[in-house]
Design a protein around this motif. Sequence first.
Motif, short mmCIF file in Angstrom:
data_model
loop_
_atom_site.label_atom_id
_atom_site.label_comp_id
_atom_site.label_asym_id
_atom_site.label_seq_id
_atom_site.Cartn_x
_atom_site.Cartn_y
_atom_site.Cartn_z
N LEU A 156 0.83 -1.21 0.00
CA LEU A 156 0.00 0.00 0.00
C LEU A 156 0.86 1.26 0.00
CD1 LEU A 156 -2.82 -1.04 2.51
CD2 LEU A 156 -2.99 -0.79 0.02
N ALA A 157 2.00 1.23 0.73
CA ALA A 157 2.90 2.38 0.75
C ALA A 157 3.48 2.63 -0.63
CB ALA A 157 4.02 2.14 1.76
N ALA A 158 3.87 1.54 -1.33
CA ALA A 158 4.41 1.69 -2.68
C ALA A 158 3.35 2.22 -3.64
CB ALA A 158 4.95 0.34 -3.17
N ALA A 216 0.72 4.10 -2.76
CA ALA A 216 0.44 5.48 -2.39
C ALA A 216 1.49 6.43 -2.95
CB ALA A 216 0.38 5.60 -0.87
N LYS A 217 2.74 5.97 -3.04
CA LYS A 217 3.80 6.81 -3.60
C LYS A 217 3.88 6.71 -5.12
CE LYS A 217 7.09 7.34 0.19
NZ LYS A 217 7.34 8.76 -0.07
N ARG A 218 2.98 5.93 -5.71
CA ARG A 218 2.89 5.76 -7.18
C ARG A 218 4.19 5.21 -7.76
NH1 ARG A 218 -0.32 11.33 -8.94
NH2 ARG A 218 -2.14 10.99 -7.59
N ARG A 219 4.76 4.24 -7.08
CA ARG A 219 6.03 3.66 -7.54
C ARG A 219 5.90 2.18 -7.87
NH1 ARG A 219 10.37 6.23 -3.19
NH2 ARG A 219 9.98 8.43 -3.68
N LEU A 220 4.74 1.61 -7.63
CA LEU A 220 4.57 0.18 -7.86
C LEU A 220 4.07 -0.06 -9.28
CD1 LEU A 220 4.75 -2.64 -6.68
CD2 LEU A 220 2.38 -2.41 -5.90
N THR A 221 5.00 -0.40 -10.15
CA THR A 221 4.66 -0.72 -11.53
C THR A 221 4.53 -2.24 -11.68
OG1 THR A 221 6.97 -0.89 -12.23
CG2 THR A 221 5.94 1.30 -12.31
N LEU A 222 3.98 -2.66 -12.80
CA LEU A 222 3.83 -4.09 -13.07
C LEU A 222 5.19 -4.78 -13.15
CD1 LEU A 222 1.77 -6.32 -13.62
CD2 LEU A 222 1.99 -5.82 -16.07
N GLN A 223 6.19 -4.09 -13.72
CA GLN A 223 7.53 -4.67 -13.83
C GLN A 223 8.16 -4.86 -12.45
OE1 GLN A 223 10.24 -2.31 -16.14
NE2 GLN A 223 11.90 -3.82 -16.03
N ILE A 224 8.04 -3.84 -11.58
CA ILE A 224 8.60 -3.94 -10.23
C ILE A 224 7.90 -5.06 -9.45
CG2 ILE A 224 8.70 -2.77 -7.99
CD1 ILE A 224 9.31 -0.19 -9.48
N PHE A 225 6.58 -5.15 -9.59
CA PHE A 225 5.85 -6.20 -8.89
C PHE A 225 6.28 -7.58 -9.37
CE2 PHE A 225 2.10 -8.95 -8.33
CZ PHE A 225 1.91 -8.82 -6.97
N HIS A 226 6.46 -7.71 -10.68
CA HIS A 226 6.90 -9.00 -11.25
C HIS A 226 8.28 -9.38 -10.71
CE1 HIS A 226 8.83 -11.54 -14.39
NE2 HIS A 226 7.64 -12.14 -14.34
N GLN A 227 9.21 -8.44 -10.70
CA GLN A 227 10.56 -8.72 -10.21
C GLN A 227 10.54 -9.07 -8.72
OE1 GLN A 227 13.56 -8.99 -11.75
NE2 GLN A 227 12.44 -8.80 -13.68
N THR A 228 9.73 -8.35 -7.96
CA THR A 228 9.64 -8.60 -6.52
C THR A 228 9.12 -10.01 -6.24
OG1 THR A 228 9.26 -6.27 -6.05
CG2 THR A 228 8.58 -7.83 -4.37
N VAL A 229 8.05 -10.39 -6.92
CA VAL A 229 7.46 -11.72 -6.73
C VAL A 229 8.44 -12.81 -7.17
CG1 VAL A 229 5.61 -13.27 -7.45
CG2 VAL A 229 5.09 -10.89 -6.89
N LYS A 230 9.15 -12.57 -8.26
CA LYS A 230 10.11 -13.55 -8.78
C LYS A 230 11.25 -13.77 -7.78
CE LYS A 230 12.98 -14.49 -12.85
NZ LYS A 230 13.43 -13.95 -14.17
N LYS A 231 11.79 -12.67 -7.23
CA LYS A 231 12.87 -12.79 -6.25
C LYS A 231 12.37 -13.45 -4.96
CE LYS A 231 15.53 -8.79 -7.87
NZ LYS A 231 16.01 -7.41 -7.55
N THR A 232 11.16 -13.07 -4.54
CA THR A 232 10.59 -13.66 -3.34
C THR A 232 10.42 -15.17 -3.50
OG1 THR A 232 9.40 -11.62 -2.83
CG2 THR A 232 8.61 -13.63 -1.77
N LEU A 233 9.92 -15.58 -4.65
CA LEU A 233 9.73 -17.01 -4.91
C LEU A 233 11.06 -17.76 -4.88
CD1 LEU A 233 7.79 -19.31 -5.70
CD2 LEU A 233 8.20 -18.70 -8.11
#
Length: 440
Positions: free
Chosen positions: A261-263, A265-282
């Motif tokens: 939600l913070a990301a 709210a700051k308008r920084r959460l793009t689809l590419q960033i979300f994809h990379q985050t989920v991939k690294k988390t996995l």
Amino acid sequence: MSHELIAITMFATMLLMLLMGQRVFAAIGFVAASAALLLYGQGAIEMPFNAAFKLFNWFPLMTLPLFIYMGYILSETRIAEDLYKMFHVWFGNIKGGLAIGTIGLMVVISAMNGLSVAGMAIGASIALPEMLRRGYDKIMITGVVQAGSSLGILVPPSVVLVLYGMIARQPVGQLWLAGAVPGLMMAALFIIYIAVRCRIQPHLGPTLSREELDVPMAEKLRLLRAGIIPFLIFFFMTGLFVMGITSLVESSAVGAASATLAAVAKRRLTLQIFHQTVKKTLGISCMFLWIILAALAFGAIFDGIGAARAIESLFITRWNLSPWEVLIMMQLSYLLMGMFLDDTAMLVIVAPLYVPLVKVLGFDLIWYGVLYTITCQIAYMTPPFGYNLFLMRAMAPKEITLIDIYRSIVPFVLVMALALALVMIFPQLALWLPNYIYGK
């Protein structure tokens, strides 16, 4: 073949495979599977299934991917970078102020992530170039980043303490609380060392120029808001858990949702960033699952052949060591292994042997979890193959050599050793907060 010889053969084979560059879970799992088949025959094929069901029935394990995701989302959306700008402005007029601010940044990152890798990446990519550009001594600040990033495995929510809690069958909430005071104490000792050293040798950490310090108060207050989001995330995640409003798993979900939600709210959460985050988390989560699965099978074999009881007999009966002498030997063995292995490998290899011994010796397993974690922090920075040393070598600018990295860690390792000694001498440093919260 005697049980002692079987245990030594298993342990030596596993270490040899690790030194040959095999993956941790592959080395541990191969040795466990081979020993099981040789010792128990066809029935041994059920061991990995039993280990898997035991693993998936342990609900605190659900916190791992959520905490890892939270750390990556805050890093990828540059919320951590905003924090460093805040420290830069508010501490820039103090000798060594940026180095002190870097330690503060690492504490906050640790409280949002639980891993040392994220702190190292942020410190090496954001803080280190800024301090070099402003004339800070490269050896000192290299040590600052390495020491500060090591706080990630001690300050809650520590992923390493979650793994220890599973192996030692101890409540993760109490382990987190036990690591909080020693973690903050260690950060304070780092800050004291930096402040005193830069006071004596001002050229190591010069203050910022007048132009950089000439920032309007309105701008300073605006930058101060950068610290509000991490504080709120930490409060909602850890505070609600400590107050008993949320469970451990629920608190990790609150932290992950708050960071997302913070990301947004700051308008920084793009689809590419979300994809990379989920991939690294996995990727990181699966690595931990495979390691724990292999460790459970390995520990079952070791326990089955009586290796833990054999070590207990060796230390206490044959060598006639006192409980404190045994404890010190155990910590020294972690330091030795830390020259070659990471913290997870050390934990899954040795904990099944040491945890029962610690219990027999009459020591508190919550307290021992903190000792183990601090010892891992020291081992992370111990040559020749300390984990943090090579992470820093991979991330540092070209002007920082491997010799510089080795030299940089000496004073910080001594500070960590002091913190370890204090927690050993005064166990209440680790036990007071969990005892207070849980009413013991």
